[in-house]
Scaffold this motif. Structure first.
Motif, PDB file in Angstrom:
ATOM      1  N   VAL A 351       0.881  -1.227   0.154  1.00 24.35           N
ATOM      2  CA  VAL A 351       0.032  -0.100  -0.023  1.00 24.35           C
ATOM      3  C   VAL A 351       0.904   1.280  -0.192  1.00 24.35           C
ATOM      4  O   VAL A 351       1.687   1.473   1.139  1.00 24.35           O
ATOM      5  CB  VAL A 351      -0.807  -0.052   1.387  1.00 24.35           C
ATOM      6  N   LEU A 354       1.177   3.947   2.712  1.00 24.51           N
ATOM      7  CA  LEU A 354       1.325   3.647   4.098  1.00 24.51           C
ATOM      8  C   LEU A 354       3.055   3.587   4.303  1.00 24.51           C
ATOM      9  O   LEU A 354       3.762   3.502   3.413  1.00 24.51           O
ATOM     10  CB  LEU A 354       0.582   2.359   4.429  1.00 24.51           C
ATOM     11  N   ASP A 358       3.972   0.372   8.721  1.00 25.23           N
ATOM     12  CA  ASP A 358       2.589   0.005   8.591  1.00 25.23           C
ATOM     13  C   ASP A 358       2.684  -1.298   7.497  1.00 25.23           C
ATOM     14  O   ASP A 358       1.518  -2.185   7.692  1.00 25.23           O
ATOM     15  CB  ASP A 358       1.837   1.173   8.092  1.00 25.23           C
ATOM     16  N   ILE A 361       3.784  -4.841   8.944  1.00 25.87           N
ATOM     17  CA  ILE A 361       2.670  -5.472  10.029  1.00 25.87           C
ATOM     18  C   ILE A 361       1.531  -5.624   9.583  1.00 25.87           C
ATOM     19  O   ILE A 361       0.554  -5.982  10.218  1.00 25.87           O
ATOM     20  CB  ILE A 361       2.782  -4.720  11.399  1.00 25.87           C
ATOM     21  N   LEU A 362       0.797  -5.273   8.311  1.00 26.64           N
ATOM     22  CA  LEU A 362      -0.373  -5.317   7.645  1.00 26.64           C
ATOM     23  C   LEU A 362      -0.950  -6.522   7.778  1.00 26.64           C
ATOM     24  O   LEU A 362      -2.151  -6.806   8.281  1.00 26.64           O
ATOM     25  CB  LEU A 362      -0.323  -4.508   6.358  1.00 26.64           C
ATOM     26  N   LEU A 400       7.341   6.282   3.350  1.00 24.67           N
ATOM     27  CA  LEU A 400       6.280   5.802   2.398  1.00 24.67           C
ATOM     28  C   LEU A 400       7.000   4.766   1.421  1.00 24.67           C
ATOM     29  O   LEU A 400       7.699   5.088   0.645  1.00 24.67           O
ATOM     30  CB  LEU A 400       5.457   6.985   1.814  1.00 24.67           C
ATOM     31  N   ARG A 416       6.105  -8.583   5.158  1.00 28.71           N
ATOM     32  CA  ARG A 416       4.784  -8.531   5.678  1.00 28.71           C
ATOM     33  C   ARG A 416       4.536 -10.059   5.896  1.00 28.71           C
ATOM     34  O   ARG A 416       3.767 -10.290   6.829  1.00 28.71           O
ATOM     35  CB  ARG A 416       4.111  -7.945   4.537  1.00 28.71           C
TER      36      ARG A 416
ATOM     37  N   LEU C 196      -5.046   2.397  10.999  1.00 26.01           N
ATOM     38  CA  LEU C 196      -4.317   1.756  10.071  1.00 26.01           C
ATOM     39  C   LEU C 196      -5.079   0.744   8.719  1.00 26.01           C
ATOM     40  O   LEU C 196      -4.706   0.957   7.669  1.00 26.01           O
ATOM     41  CB  LEU C 196      -3.104   0.576  10.745  1.00 26.01           C
ATOM     42  N   LEU C 197      -5.950   0.224   9.438  1.00 26.11           N
ATOM     43  CA  LEU C 197      -6.863  -0.678   8.439  1.00 26.11           C
ATOM     44  C   LEU C 197      -7.728  -0.001   7.458  1.00 26.11           C
ATOM     45  O   LEU C 197      -7.697  -0.192   6.152  1.00 26.11           O
ATOM     46  CB  LEU C 197      -7.575  -1.798   9.214  1.00 26.11           C
ATOM     47  N   SER C 204      -5.392   1.361  -1.085  1.00 22.49           N
ATOM     48  CA  SER C 204      -5.359   0.116  -1.899  1.00 22.49           C
ATOM     49  C   SER C 204      -6.117  -1.013  -1.772  1.00 22.49           C
ATOM     50  O   SER C 204      -5.641  -1.950  -0.930  1.00 22.49           O
ATOM     51  CB  SER C 204      -4.138  -0.323  -2.130  1.00 22.49           C
ATOM     52  N   ALA C 207      -4.899  -4.654  -2.549  1.00 19.62           N
ATOM     53  CA  ALA C 207      -3.762  -5.096  -1.845  1.00 19.62           C
ATOM     54  C   ALA C 207      -4.040  -5.532  -0.311  1.00 19.62           C
ATOM     55  O   ALA C 207      -3.780  -6.430   0.232  1.00 19.62           O
ATOM     56  CB  ALA C 207      -2.550  -4.083  -1.534  1.00 19.62           C
ATOM     57  N   ALA C 211      -4.049  -8.887   1.487  1.00 17.33           N
ATOM     58  CA  ALA C 211      -3.278  -9.012   2.979  1.00 17.33           C
ATOM     59  C   ALA C 211      -4.068  -9.489   4.090  1.00 17.33           C
ATOM     60  O   ALA C 211      -3.884  -9.496   5.282  1.00 17.33           O
ATOM     61  CB  ALA C 211      -2.719  -7.324   3.384  1.00 17.33           C
ATOM     62  N   ARG C 272      -4.817   8.079   3.681  1.00 21.61           N
ATOM     63  CA  ARG C 272      -4.460   8.637   5.070  1.00 21.61           C
ATOM     64  C   ARG C 272      -5.428   9.732   5.350  1.00 21.61           C
ATOM     65  O   ARG C 272      -5.904  10.398   4.473  1.00 21.61           O
ATOM     66  CB  ARG C 272      -3.042   9.475   4.885  1.00 21.61           C
TER      67      ARG C 272
END
Lengths: 506, 343, 340
Positions: A351, A354, A358, A361-362, A400, A416, C196-197, C204, C207, C211, C272
């Motif tokens: 992503v 991020l 981040d 650990i996603l 980023l 990840r 975060l999520l 995205s 993605a 994930a 964000r």
């Protein structure tokens, strides 16, 4: 070297600065009519930036560009194209919602009184595609075709422009061998017509096959310009990475020691999905690397996605540890210890907005749900640990991810999944479009993981890579799993190519 | 380093020369329009069966008469949405056009000056918003929201009250009827609107500019790299939308013979709804102007049915419009959206 | 220089500028007086007026973070006010605290239901958010009018009046509610992994799915939160005017809320987000409204003035604008125009 008469385009002392980064510094590039010129360098060496300068996407901060002796400065891609510089980019840069014909001729449509002549346009498009030995329905939207076809369409578009300079930025990364040969024929034809061709590729053998000269970049600076014949591959690689790499020799080693075949970790029985992959049967054991080989579009990715639940199977059964499993979502597969790193790392992997931390650990966070956050301290630890272990650069967890190079993005993606400590890791094209050094690191990492007991399903278009790493090779053709081979010493690339290609003739 | 050990001739070109499609189906891009058309016919059928006099041809023509200005505005909106943008300013531009027009006409300016001036004003405002959106990379939603405040604010500043229009030209055009038969007629606004639709359809389907609009909606970055005039086109679509909104305002003033700063409140939503119901993707790059025409007709037909029903209070209109909007959207989703959801 | 690059620099600069402007036009702008144990003053007034917008903005921020948008918030406000006023009007004792609380609970429950509806359309059926919430935006006001029978319902209920016009510890209750909700939302996104999520899903979607993030539930949740926030805002609004007006309640607030979110530095494309930015944005918008009054600009010009501020702010935040105009890198602009 600098005094050639037939120099079409001359770039000297090019400098390009981005906030905080000097992307190019004092780079020269001479392009001569009727030559294929390879632009070489690792990721982040500045190849893409140089090309974007050349095509008018970026404005330069220093240096000189001369076209046929005249100083020029392109205000944008259109200006560059009008000056005869035409480009096929690494990622297909066409409009998938439009028809094939439009994608080839957009901006140059045959017109009468301002009205587009659709009939003439379709004919012209078919002609151009025929020049590449392609016969497509040019009225169909581009999105109905595979990536390889889209790439060929992009080339057809570039060829149609009356180009003095043709830039091919990684044009072969999604093409299979025969398509590559066809492309090379086209390149030679254009070369004989006096076009200067810039060729960027990570496949060294392709570069040696087609290029007359090469310019090597490293860290945004010029290493030098060489005649291909005078620079053997090992010296080229050394020039690119700036040191003789022991890893290159490691690359040639076969995996040692065979896997203890206990109960398979994962078994697929007649698993399939209509329009994706025909039902197949496959088993993977702990500590085993299973390679998936096949041409692009043979169903490699589709197979991998089924095992991860990224697509839903509509036939057959899947067993994990001998027990039936149904994966409706990736999450279900994750809970059984399966991880999947997609071939499209930009759109389906990281992503971009991020940070590295981040992103890393996603997957772990996703499996815990939003109510049980990974603590900041733990996240920092994990990020630092994997930045170090995988040598992610820059080593800044707050950076980023979109600002990282492709190879480093790939490492972030691998990190990840490694954090989730999967039992089966499905890696789809982890080394595509990344530089030699990072490639070797990733290959070694995968071998080490398997040594540690992880099962790996390794998907790659590069047969050498599959051969080098895999214990067992599954060969796909036209969306079917056609053969399974134990990777003994008797197996080599030719043997696999025969399976892939031999039956195709029938 | 031997990926190319096969001789090229061993791979027949046909394996890569085949598109991914499996079986025949209507062109995916046509499905939403067909769905809208079917539903439109279905709704009309319901109207005819349930209400006396609904099958009168004039009922259909009245939808055009009442919706002419919306049709023009929706045409402009279609251009914008096809590029993946949005224009929230159209309703306010109508208010500004009618207010300014009425004020100038009231002050004795000739119609021949006022009319081009209004169209020029709308176009200029649109171009300015387009320039801000493209060159300064401000989100279309926000830039046109500012345009909406600006236009509505200017209108309020000019005059808070409703101003009647008694200009001879205006009145005569407004009252002009093209009659086909006894009691069967359309207004001159309908002719203008249909003309706009025709020209716009030709531009979108047959000109380089039109195809560039689709290309930007499909992938603006690619369009730029393909050397298309992205800047010019993107600014121009907002100019077109501004022009259409101003022309819509002129038609609106024909319709009401007044200028008022509170005219056409929320019209941007009607225009967007019409475009979306017509099957144009809000993300851009896909859809047809014909669909937009159908979308406008759907909205008009809903109003007509509710008028024919006669017993519904005004707030029911809103609820029913919402419900029907929902039905249309979901139906399109079911008919057309299945494949694109999973992809 | 680094301060200059902070994403809230421009909105904050405009905010300060407006405050300074106010000093010149109203002498005791910054004076806060205590009256009957309550605080009074222009600043308090701004805060009170901003409360509903902050509430709606907080919900909107979360929705926008997922790449969505919620156009229905104004209608939800109208529905919430309408239902609570109707129920309180039907109470035997409109001053009974329990009855009023019950009415409020029922109204908020309905809003929650509306949020579930929006979320269902977006996350399960997969309709584009702007279209999905357009449905409720259109139908919601009709629903509110249905509840009130097309009338403006007046209520006289002391406990209900507290929400919008009451004071607690010398501070306006409405402001306290808005601040509390903003803090809860901040904790919810920071202390859990929700933030975060949401950023991942908005940044995205493809993605995120691979994930292992199950976006459906998250997306659904934000629409519910947005609707409940709007519902609370609706209660504050109707309590303050002691009536339910289905047309005026929350009229155009969706645009102001989206504006507040964007001013706060959250991109409409998702990813964000910044809750503190949204709060600042909401306060900025209300300060602007107050400034227009105090400076003596005719009310008709409010919209015009707002347009100017929006343009200034958006241009100030636009990197492209800073690059092109503020740094005066003329060659780029010049050659671009030649190319076009």
């Amino acid at each position: 070297m600098s005094a050639d008469d037939d120099v079409v385009l001359e770039m000297t002392g090019i400098r390009k600065v981005f906030p905080g980064v000097v992307a190019l510094d004092g780079v020269d590039l001479w392009l001569r009519a009727g030559e294929v010129h390879a632009l070489m360098g690792e990721n982040g060496a500045g190849k893409s930036t140089l090309i974007k300068v050349l095509t008018g996407v970026y404005d330069i901060d220093g240096g000189d560009v001369r076209l046929a002796g005249q100083p020029v400065r392109f205000g944008g891609p259109l200006a560059a194209q009008q000056a005869g510089i035409s480009t096929v980019y690494q990622e297909v840069n066409l409009c998938a919602n439009l028809s094939v014909a439009e994608n080839i001729l957009l901006g140059r449509e045959p017109r009468r009184l301002g009205k587009i002549r659709w009939g003439a346009m379709r004919r012209r498009a078919r002609e151009l595609l025929a020049g590449l030995d392609l016969d497509l329905d040019v009225t169909a939207p581009l999105s109905t075709y595979s990536l390889a076809i889209q790439q060929m369409v992009a080339i057809a578009r570039a060829v149609d422009i009356d180009a003095k300079v043709l830039i091919l930025d990684e044009p072969t990364s999604s093409l299979d061998a025969s398509e590559v040969q066809r492309l090379f024929e086209v390149m030679r034809r254009l070369k004989n017509q006096g076009v200067a061709i810039v060729f960027v590729s990570h496949f060294l053998d392709q570069v040696y096959q087609v290029a007359d000269r090469m310019t090597v970049l490293r860290n945004g600076t010029l290493v030098g310009e060489f005649r291909t014949a005078e620079l053997p591959p090992m010296r080229l690689v050394a020039a690119m990475i700036g040191k003789e790499l022991a890893t290159l020799e490691d690359l040639e080693k076969q995996p040692t020691g065979r896997v203890q075949k206990a109960e398979p970790l994962l078994e697929a029985e007649d698993l399939g999905r209509q329009g994706g992959i025909e039902p197949f049967t496959l088993s993977i054991h702990a500590g085993e690397i299973v390679g998936l080989a096949g041409l692009l579009g043979s169903g490699r990715t589709e197979l991998a996605r089924l095992l991860f639940g990224a697509d839903r199977a509509d036939a057959g059964r899947l067993k994990v540890d001998g027990k039936n499993a149904v994966f409706r979502t990736p999450r279900a597969a994750m809970s059984r210890g399966i991880a999947f790193s997609s071939e499209n790392r930009r759109t389906e992997g990281v992503v971009g907005d991020l940070s590295v931390r981040d992103n890393v650990i996603l997957a772990l966070q996703a499996s815990r749900g939003w109510m049980r956050p990974v603590s900041r301290r733990r996240a920092d630890e994990l990020a630092d640990q994997y930045i170090k272990a995988l040598q992610i650069r820059p080593a800044d967890p707050d950076r980023l991810v979109k600002d990282l190079s492709g190879g480093n993005q790939q490492k972030v993606l691998l990190a990840r999944w490694l954090i989730t400590q999967p039992r089966l890791f499905i890696v789809d094209e982890p080394t595509r479009g990344i530089d030699v050094g990072a490639k070797a690191e990733i290959q070694r990492l995968i071998a080490e993981l398997a040594d540690g007991g992880m099962a790996v399903l390794f998907v790659s278009a590069e047969l050498e890579e599959v051969l080098r790493l895999s214990h067992k090779i599954e060969i796909l053709r036209e969306r079917r799993l056609v053969e399974e081979l134990e990777n003994t010493d008797a197996v080599d690339a030719t043997r696999i190519m025969q399976t892939i290609a031999g039956e195709q003739a029938s | 380093m031997t990926t190319d050990t096969t001789a090229p001739d061993q791979t027949p070109s046909s394996i890569i020369g085949r598109p991914k499609r499996q079986r025949w189906q209507p062109d995916r891009q046509h499905v939403p329009v067909i769905a809208t058309l079917t539903l439109l016919a279905f709704m009309y059928g319901i109207g005819v069966v349930n209400y006396e006099g609904f099958d009168d041809i004039q009922v259909v023509l009245n939808i055009f008469v009442d919706g002419a200005f919306l049709l023009v505005v929706a045409v402009g909106m279609t251009f914008v949405i096809l590029t993946g943008g949005i224009d929230l300013s159209v309703g306010a531009v109508i208010a500004l056009t009618t207010t300014l027009g009425a004020t100038l006409l009231h002050a004795g300016w000739p119609a021949g000056v006022v009319l081009p001036l209004l169209l020029l004003l709308g176009t200029t405002l649109g171009l300015a918003m387009g320039a801000v959106i493209h060159y300064f990379e401000v989100e279309p939603f926000i830039a046109t929201l500012a345009g909406m405040f600006l236009a509505r604010g200017l209108a309020l500043l000019i005059n808070r009250n409703s101003i009647p229009i008694d200009n001879g030209f205006w009145v005569s055009v407004a009252q002009e009827r093209i009659r086909f038969d006894k009691g069967v007629f359309i207004s001159s606004s309908v002719v203008i609107a249909l003309l706009v639709v025709l020209v716009a359809a030709i531009v979108l389907a047959w000109t380089r500019f039109g195809r560039c609009v689709y290309a930007i909606g499909g992938n603006a970055d690619s369009a730029l790299l393909m050397g298309l005039p992205v800047a010019r086109t993107r600014v121009a679509v907002y100019g077109i939308s501004g022009f259409c909104a101003a022309l819509g305002g002129v038609l609106y003033s024909f319709y009401t013979l007044s200028g008022y700063s509170l005219h056409a409140q929320g019209l941007e939503l009607d225009a967007i709804a019409a475009v979306v119901i017509g099957g144009v993707l809000l993300a851009g790059g896909s859809g047809y102007l014909f669909g937009t025409v159908l979308g406008v007709l759907v909205l008009g037909l809903i109003q007509t049915i509710i008028t024919f029903q006669g017993t519904l209070s005004s707030w029911w209109t809103r609820i029913v419009v919402g419900v029907l909007l929902f039905a249309f959207i979901v139906l399109q989703r079911v008919v057309a959206g299945k494949r694109s959801v999973q992809r | 220089m680094t301060f200059h690059k902070h994403h809230l620099f421009w909105p904050f600069a405009v905010f300060v500028l407006l405050l300074v402007l106010n000093i010149f036009f109203s002498n005791n702008f910054f004076s806060i007086t205590v009256h009957d144990g309550h605080l009074y003053g222009s600043l308090i007034d701004i805060a009170r007026r901003a409360a509903p917008l902050i509430l709606v903005g907080v919900g909107m921020t979360l929705v926008i973070a997922t790449g969505g948008i919620d156009l229905s918030v104004g209608s939800v406000m109208a529905v919430s006010g309408a239902l609570s006023c109707l129920l309180i009007g039907d109470l035997g004792d409109p001053d009974g605290v329990a009855g009023v609380l019950g009415a409020i609970a029922v109204a908020l429950l309905l809003c929650l239901g509306l949020g579930v509806w929006n979320g269902f359309l977006v996350s399960v059926i997969g309709i584009q958010p702007i279209v999905a919430t357009l449905i409720l935006m259109v139908a919601g006001r009709g629903l509110a009018q249905l509840i009130t029978g097309g009338q403006i319902l007046n209520v006289t209920s002391a406990p209900y009046r507290v929400i919008g016009a009451g004071y607690f510890l010398a501070l306006p209750v409405s402001v306290l509610i808005a601040v509390a909700v903003a803090i809860v939302a901040g904790l919810l996104t920071r202390r859990t992994a929700l933030g975060l999520l949401l950023q991942s899903v908005g940044g995205s979607p493809a993605a995120s799915r691979l994930a292992g993030i199950q976006a459906r539930g998250l997306t659904w949740l934000v629409y519910v939160i947005a609707a409940v926030c709007a519902g609370i805002a609706g209660l504050i609004y109707s309590s303050n005017v002691a009536s339910a007006d289905s047309n005026a309640a929350g009229n155009l607030i969706e645009l102001d809320a989206i504006l507040a979110v964007v001013i706060g530095g959250t991109a409409l494309t998702g990813g964000r987000f910044s809750l503190s930015g949204t709060v600042l944005g909401a306060v900025l918008i209300e300060t602007l409204n107050v400034t227009i009054l105090s400076v003596g600009i005719p009310v008709e010009a409010t919209l015009l003035f707002k347009a100017v501020v929006v343009v200034v702010l958006c241009l100030g935040q636009s990197p492209a604008f800073r690059e092109r105009v503020l740094r005066r890198r003329t060659p780029v602009v010049a050659t671009k125009e030649v190319a076009a």
